[in-house]
Motif scaffolding. Structure first.
Motif, mmCIF file in Angstrom:
data_model
loop_
_atom_site.group_PDB
_atom_site.id
_atom_site.type_symbol
_atom_site.label_atom_id
_atom_site.label_comp_id
_atom_site.label_asym_id
_atom_site.label_seq_id
_atom_site.Cartn_x
_atom_site.Cartn_y
_atom_site.Cartn_z
ATOM 1 N N THR A 89 0.887 -1.098 -0.034
ATOM 2 C CA THR A 89 -0.035 0.117 0.234
ATOM 3 C C THR A 89 0.968 1.690 -0.053
ATOM 4 O O THR A 89 2.429 0.893 0.463
ATOM 5 C CB THR A 89 -0.789 0.074 1.197
ATOM 6 O OG1 THR A 89 -1.618 -1.416 1.076
ATOM 7 C CG2 THR A 89 -2.124 1.515 1.555
ATOM 8 N N TRP A 90 0.323 2.777 -1.260
ATOM 9 C CA TRP A 90 0.943 3.711 -0.761
ATOM 10 C C TRP A 90 0.430 4.725 -1.258
ATOM 11 O O TRP A 90 -0.419 4.546 -0.955
ATOM 12 C CB TRP A 90 2.293 3.458 -2.169
ATOM 13 C CG TRP A 90 1.765 3.025 -3.305
ATOM 14 C CD1 TRP A 90 1.282 4.189 -3.745
ATOM 15 C CD2 TRP A 90 1.172 1.560 -3.529
ATOM 16 N NE1 TRP A 90 0.974 3.835 -5.009
ATOM 17 C CE2 TRP A 90 1.350 2.577 -5.138
ATOM 18 C CE3 TRP A 90 1.299 0.277 -3.541
ATOM 19 C CZ2 TRP A 90 0.640 1.548 -6.133
ATOM 20 C CZ3 TRP A 90 0.651 -0.328 -4.140
ATOM 21 C CH2 TRP A 90 0.823 0.133 -5.677
ATOM 22 N N PRO A 91 0.688 5.238 0.007
ATOM 23 C CA PRO A 91 -0.029 7.017 -0.711
ATOM 24 C C PRO A 91 0.124 7.708 -1.762
ATOM 25 O O PRO A 91 1.271 7.405 -2.651
ATOM 26 C CB PRO A 91 0.402 7.887 0.420
ATOM 27 C CG PRO A 91 1.880 7.117 0.788
ATOM 28 C CD PRO A 91 2.504 6.175 0.398
ATOM 29 N N VAL A 92 -0.479 8.430 -2.093
ATOM 30 C CA VAL A 92 -0.707 9.166 -3.955
ATOM 31 C C VAL A 92 -1.469 10.361 -3.469
ATOM 32 O O VAL A 92 -2.408 10.322 -2.943
ATOM 33 C CB VAL A 92 -1.784 8.738 -4.673
ATOM 34 C CG1 VAL A 92 -0.603 7.150 -4.960
ATOM 35 C CG2 VAL A 92 -3.274 7.899 -4.680
ATOM 36 N N LEU A 93 -1.326 11.576 -4.102
ATOM 37 C CA LEU A 93 -1.790 12.639 -4.338
ATOM 38 C C LEU A 93 -2.739 13.112 -4.991
ATOM 39 O O LEU A 93 -2.678 12.416 -6.180
ATOM 40 C CB LEU A 93 -0.747 13.824 -4.541
ATOM 41 C CG LEU A 93 -1.660 15.293 -4.289
ATOM 42 C CD1 LEU A 93 -1.453 15.203 -2.576
ATOM 43 C CD2 LEU A 93 0.001 16.170 -4.607
ATOM 44 N N ARG A 94 -3.901 13.244 -5.209
ATOM 45 C CA ARG A 94 -5.527 13.324 -5.818
ATOM 46 C C ARG A 94 -5.636 14.549 -5.678
ATOM 47 O O ARG A 94 -6.253 15.362 -4.777
ATOM 48 C CB ARG A 94 -6.028 12.231 -5.634
ATOM 49 C CG ARG A 94 -6.175 10.980 -5.348
ATOM 50 C CD ARG A 94 -6.862 10.096 -7.257
ATOM 51 N NE ARG A 94 -6.427 8.691 -6.832
ATOM 52 C CZ ARG A 94 -5.722 7.977 -7.312
ATOM 53 N NH1 ARG A 94 -4.662 8.538 -8.104
ATOM 54 N NH2 ARG A 94 -5.440 7.024 -7.456
ATOM 55 N N ILE A 95 -5.831 15.451 -6.989
ATOM 56 C CA ILE A 95 -6.614 16.620 -6.935
ATOM 57 C C ILE A 95 -8.059 16.847 -7.700
ATOM 58 O O ILE A 95 -8.225 16.270 -8.346
ATOM 59 C CB ILE A 95 -5.714 17.685 -7.729
ATOM 60 C CG1 ILE A 95 -4.305 17.642 -7.742
ATOM 61 C CG2 ILE A 95 -5.701 18.983 -7.794
ATOM 62 C CD1 ILE A 95 -3.780 18.364 -6.426
ATOM 63 N N ASN A 96 -8.569 17.377 -6.655
ATOM 64 C CA ASN A 96 -10.179 17.357 -6.715
ATOM 65 C C ASN A 96 -11.122 19.361 -6.989
ATOM 66 O O ASN A 96 -11.236 19.200 -5.956
ATOM 67 C CB ASN A 96 -11.610 16.402 -6.367
ATOM 68 C CG ASN A 96 -10.661 15.373 -6.007
ATOM 69 O OD1 ASN A 96 -11.944 15.027 -7.968
ATOM 70 N ND2 ASN A 96 -11.485 14.360 -5.957
ATOM 71 N N GLY A 97 -10.289 19.680 -8.075
ATOM 72 C CA GLY A 97 -10.869 21.069 -7.960
ATOM 73 C C GLY A 97 -9.896 21.633 -7.218
ATOM 74 O O GLY A 97 -9.040 21.347 -7.837
ATOM 75 N N THR A 98 -10.066 22.194 -6.394
ATOM 76 C CA THR A 98 -8.672 22.704 -5.276
ATOM 77 C C THR A 98 -8.840 21.812 -3.804
ATOM 78 O O THR A 98 -8.167 22.711 -3.522
ATOM 79 C CB THR A 98 -9.785 23.895 -4.592
ATOM 80 O OG1 THR A 98 -10.686 24.304 -4.245
ATOM 81 C CG2 THR A 98 -9.933 24.850 -6.091
#
Ligand SMILES: [Zn+2]
Length: 177
Positions: A89-98
């Motif tokens: 398992t690893w962390p990811v960055l997700r962008i949703n609008g702002t």
């Protein structure tokens, strides 16, 4: 996070009468209560109830040894580590609008494997972290808990009272005999 809310405590304290992991149906109820990842578990998961009990057995040994101030045996440590590694398992960055969110991504493992790995990771985070020093096994009811002060022996006031009453009665019985 308070570890007593975690999967590791939930599974370590699931043994008893009746066994909360005794049947596929019991496992379904246990997962409904504690597993919050992705809705209802499939039948394939429930049929692997034996794997859940095997992981629990390893975890109970690790908890009991830690609670008494010794170390878990090598085979138990190996089992926990191997189970954790089955679903990386690893962390990811997700962008949703702002909004910027951290989300956890998991390798393409089966649902059963992902759940078992999560339980193992929950145990490893506890046993390898500062809370391990607070882990206790209640002498009255056998449940594992985190002591909130160093001298705490029982998991609850009720367990402490029950033990004191029993001791008092057995002392009186001896005096009367
Ligand atoms: Zn207790």
């Amino acid at each position: 996070m308070d570890h007593t809310d975690g999967l590791a405590f939930a599974i370590a304290n699931s043994a008893g009468t009746p066994d909360r992991l005794g049947t596929p149906g019991a496992l379904r109820a246990w997962l409904d209560e504690h597993w919050v990842d992705s809705g209802a578990p499939s039948d394939a998961v429930l049929l692997r109830v034996g794997d859940f009990r095997a992981l629990r057995a390893a975890l109970i040994v690790a908890f009991a040894r830690t609670a008494e101030g010794s170390s878990p045996p090598d085979d138990v440590v190996d089992a926990l580590n191997a189970t954790s590694a089955m679903a990386p398992t690893w962390p990811v960055l997700r962008i949703n609008g702002t909004a910027q969110n951290l989300e956890m991504e998991t390798s393409d493992a089966s649902e059963t494997t992902r759940i078992l790995a999560s339980i193992a990771r929950s145990a490893i985070e506890l046993l390898g972290g500062p809370d391990a020093a607070r882990l206790r096994e209640c002498p009255a009811c056998g449940r594992f808990f985190l002591a909130s002060r160093p001298s705490q022996v029982w998991c609850s006031g009720a367990c402490g009272n029950r033990t004191r009453v029993t001791r008092h009665r057995s002392r009186r019985a001896k005096v009367g005999a």
